[in-house]
Scaffold this motif. Sequence first.
Motif, PDB file in Angstrom:
ATOM      1  N   UNK A  15      43.282  31.386  44.732  1.00 53.29           N
ATOM      2  CA  UNK A  15      42.801  30.107  44.228  1.00 53.29           C
ATOM      3  C   UNK A  15      42.291  30.196  42.795  1.00 53.29           C
ATOM      4  N   UNK A  16      41.535  31.233  42.492  1.00 52.13           N
ATOM      5  CA  UNK A  16      40.905  31.358  41.179  1.00 52.13           C
ATOM      6  C   UNK A  16      41.663  32.272  40.221  1.00 52.13           C
ATOM      7  N   UNK A  17      42.721  32.890  40.700  1.00 51.69           N
ATOM      8  CA  UNK A  17      43.494  33.895  39.951  1.00 51.69           C
ATOM      9  C   UNK A  17      42.763  35.232  39.904  1.00 51.69           C
ATOM     10  N   UNK A  18      41.533  35.236  39.403  1.00 44.62           N
ATOM     11  CA  UNK A  18      40.748  36.464  39.323  1.00 44.62           C
ATOM     12  C   UNK A  18      39.308  36.196  39.770  1.00 44.62           C
ATOM     13  N   UNK A  19      38.708  37.192  40.397  1.00 49.70           N
ATOM     14  CA  UNK A  19      37.268  37.187  40.660  1.00 49.70           C
ATOM     15  C   UNK A  19      36.692  38.436  39.997  1.00 49.70           C
ATOM     16  N   UNK A  20      35.642  38.265  39.219  1.00 52.31           N
ATOM     17  CA  UNK A  20      35.035  39.388  38.507  1.00 52.31           C
ATOM     18  C   UNK A  20      34.331  40.334  39.475  1.00 52.31           C
ATOM     19  N   UNK A  21      34.294  41.614  39.104  1.00 51.05           N
ATOM     20  CA  UNK A  21      33.640  42.620  39.947  1.00 51.05           C
ATOM     21  C   UNK A  21      32.196  42.263  40.240  1.00 51.05           C
ATOM     22  N   UNK A  22      31.487  41.735  39.239  1.00 48.67           N
ATOM     23  CA  UNK A  22      30.049  41.508  39.429  1.00 48.67           C
ATOM     24  C   UNK A  22      29.757  40.325  40.335  1.00 48.67           C
ATOM     25  N   UNK A  23      30.774  39.572  40.721  1.00 50.69           N
ATOM     26  CA  UNK A  23      30.585  38.563  41.759  1.00 50.69           C
ATOM     27  C   UNK A  23      30.715  39.183  43.146  1.00 50.69           C
ATOM     28  N   UNK A  24      31.612  40.141  43.295  1.00 48.04           N
ATOM     29  CA  UNK A  24      31.861  40.748  44.602  1.00 48.04           C
ATOM     30  C   UNK A  24      30.901  41.892  44.905  1.00 48.04           C
ATOM     31  N   UNK A  25      30.534  42.638  43.870  1.00 47.36           N
ATOM     32  CA  UNK A  25      29.643  43.789  44.083  1.00 47.36           C
ATOM     33  C   UNK A  25      28.661  43.888  42.916  1.00 47.36           C
ATOM     34  N   UNK A  26      27.717  42.946  42.838  1.00 46.31           N
ATOM     35  CA  UNK A  26      26.816  42.911  41.673  1.00 46.31           C
ATOM     36  C   UNK A  26      25.984  44.169  41.508  1.00 46.31           C
ATOM     37  N   UNK A  27      25.607  44.815  42.614  1.00 45.14           N
ATOM     38  CA  UNK A  27      24.755  45.991  42.503  1.00 45.14           C
ATOM     39  C   UNK A  27      25.499  47.201  41.943  1.00 45.14           C
ATOM     40  N   UNK A  28      26.829  47.196  42.049  1.00 48.74           N
ATOM     41  CA  UNK A  28      27.614  48.343  41.592  1.00 48.74           C
ATOM     42  C   UNK A  28      28.349  48.074  40.280  1.00 48.74           C
ATOM     43  N   UNK A  29      28.122  46.917  39.700  1.00 42.79           N
ATOM     44  CA  UNK A  29      28.905  46.504  38.534  1.00 42.79           C
ATOM     45  C   UNK A  29      28.137  46.631  37.233  1.00 42.79           C
ATOM     46  N   UNK A  30      27.286  47.652  37.143  1.00 39.66           N
ATOM     47  CA  UNK A  30      26.559  47.883  35.893  1.00 39.66           C
ATOM     48  C   UNK A  30      27.492  48.081  34.695  1.00 39.66           C
ATOM     49  N   UNK A  31      28.659  48.743  34.860  1.00 40.10           N
ATOM     50  CA  UNK A  31      29.560  48.867  33.703  1.00 40.10           C
ATOM     51  C   UNK A  31      30.025  47.520  33.155  1.00 40.10           C
ATOM     52  N   UNK A  32      30.205  46.533  34.036  1.00 36.64           N
ATOM     53  CA  UNK A  32      30.609  45.215  33.584  1.00 36.64           C
ATOM     54  C   UNK A  32      29.441  44.514  32.895  1.00 36.64           C
ATOM     55  N   UNK A  33      28.247  44.645  33.463  1.00 35.32           N
ATOM     56  CA  UNK A  33      27.059  44.088  32.806  1.00 35.32           C
ATOM     57  C   UNK A  33      26.865  44.705  31.426  1.00 35.32           C
ATOM     58  N   UNK A  34      27.131  46.002  31.330  1.00 33.98           N
ATOM     59  CA  UNK A  34      27.024  46.693  30.041  1.00 33.98           C
ATOM     60  C   UNK A  34      28.005  46.109  29.026  1.00 33.98           C
ATOM     61  N   UNK A  35      29.263  45.894  29.455  1.00 33.46           N
ATOM     62  CA  UNK A  35      30.255  45.311  28.548  1.00 33.46           C
ATOM     63  C   UNK A  35      29.844  43.914  28.104  1.00 33.46           C
ATOM     64  N   UNK A  36      29.340  43.114  29.015  1.00 35.94           N
ATOM     65  CA  UNK A  36      28.905  41.768  28.662  1.00 35.94           C
ATOM     66  C   UNK A  36      27.770  41.808  27.634  1.00 35.94           C
ATOM     67  N   UNK A  37      26.962  42.852  27.738  1.00 40.51           N
ATOM     68  CA  UNK A  37      25.813  42.960  26.835  1.00 40.51           C
ATOM     69  C   UNK A  37      26.226  43.445  25.454  1.00 40.51           C
ATOM     70  N   UNK A  38      27.118  44.427  25.389  1.00 39.43           N
ATOM     71  CA  UNK A  38      27.387  45.094  24.112  1.00 39.43           C
ATOM     72  C   UNK A  38      28.619  44.577  23.387  1.00 39.43           C
ATOM     73  N   UNK A  39      29.588  43.986  24.111  1.00 35.98           N
ATOM     74  CA  UNK A  39      30.794  43.529  23.424  1.00 35.98           C
ATOM     75  C   UNK A  39      30.510  42.276  22.615  1.00 35.98           C
ATOM     76  N   UNK A  40      30.968  42.237  21.367  1.00 32.18           N
ATOM     77  CA  UNK A  40      30.790  41.020  20.566  1.00 32.18           C
ATOM     78  C   UNK A  40      31.531  39.847  21.196  1.00 32.18           C
ATOM     79  N   UNK A  41      31.144  38.647  20.791  1.00 34.07           N
ATOM     80  CA  UNK A  41      31.762  37.441  21.345  1.00 34.07           C
ATOM     81  C   UNK A  41      32.457  36.630  20.255  1.00 34.07           C
ATOM     82  N   UNK A  42      32.877  37.308  19.212  1.00 31.25           N
ATOM     83  CA  UNK A  42      33.493  36.604  18.076  1.00 31.25           C
ATOM     84  C   UNK A  42      34.950  36.248  18.415  1.00 31.25           C
ATOM     85  N   UNK A  43      35.338  35.026  18.071  1.00 26.49           N
ATOM     86  CA  UNK A  43      36.721  34.591  18.269  1.00 26.49           C
ATOM     87  C   UNK A  43      37.399  34.389  16.913  1.00 26.49           C
TER      88      UNK A  43
END
Length: 439
Positions: A411-439
């Motif tokens: 239905x959604x095409x993709x579900x992010x890891x931190x929705x399915x396993x938030x306690x184990x998805x620190x690497x994704x939280x890290x990317x969200x924190x450190x990756x720039x958001x420039x377009x």
Amino acid sequence: MAGRIADSVLLLKGTRQESARSQRIAAHRSPGIYYLKCESPLQRLFKHGKSSLSTSRTIRAVAIPVEPVSVSSADYRKQLAESYGFRQIGEPLPVNVTLKDVIDSLPKKVFEIDDAKAWKSVLISVSSYALGLFMIAKAPWYLLPLAWAWTGTAVTGFFVIGHDCAHKSFSKNKLVEDIVGTLAFLPLIYPFEPWRFKHDRHHAKTNMLKEDTAWHPVWKEEFESSPLLRKAIIFGYGPFRTWMSIAHWLVWHFDLKKFRPNEVKRVKISLACVYAFMVIGWPLIIYKTGILGWIKFWLMPWLGYHFWMSTFTMVHHTAPHIPFKESDDWNAAQAQLNGTVHCDYPQWIEILCHDINVHIPHHISPRIPSYNLRAAHRSLQDNWGKYLNEASWNWRLMKTIMTICHVYDSQENYVAFDRLAPQESQPIAFLKEVMPDYA
């Protein structure tokens, strides 16, 4: 890879992105009751003056139901494009359009092989690679990363030449293509024939959920199978995703059991060439330059090549609005035209990599030589422009792919890891924190 753009609204809600742009797109449109904190003009006047007056009133507001914005709405698609880091998100392709319709719209000259242009691409790659090795030899230690970046990009051009040879778009002489393709892949220790067989299936089954031999979304069953595998997947499709092609290279190209009986003989020849390069070439490099020399002159450029191999592949076929389809729901024209991404990179990368990122016409017909891809893309823009997905490389695009496009959902095409396993998805939280958001 054509898709229901409306599905991505659910995805944006689910990922809980904090940016205002995503919140606007994911807003509820259903009727309901909301409590709003409002300030009067007088209060705002005091707020910006010296007074400490602070009063507010709460009102009860009833939201009026409105029709959802159509997926074909230009404004809606513009918002999605901005949110994902795209320049344009294409309209859904009509179901009655066939791949033959699109191919027939291309000018015949874009399919023509030009030997002079083909060998010019070889000259560009050989000379830029030689220049890169010279820079590595002469650069002080603090400039080595720049030399490795150039050399890794230059050797990626070798891959593109072999890529044309595999698609029979390099030369009219097929023996020449087999020889050039094999030699071009050798510095990458990539076996030419195994890669060709698998890559042909990627083109025939682009974004088909189980049959595509490039990258898939992660399957939920695989993600939930064991904690150890789940952790490896989170790292692999998260912070290590720009080098995941190394795992793909190992898994797909050296196992004879993965090939049809009529393919095995040619696969063995390619593997023999690769093993010969490793047995002869690597010791020679070490003999002349030592182990550190092998790391400097071969390993680091090879890692640079895999950075581009991984990055190009995921950008070409991965976005929240581009679905993978089950085989009985798959449409070739939608997958190739509406579900492949054109991405502009800096000019020096485009030159060294022979326009491999002008990727939509390549998926319309792999027989188009790399030096004709731009002319073919202009034709597609003229005839099918509103259906194309286009971007210029930017951090927001990469952040979208690396932090959202994870586990397959019909239905959604993709579900992010931190929705399915938030306690184990620190690497994704890290990317969200450190990756720039420039377009």
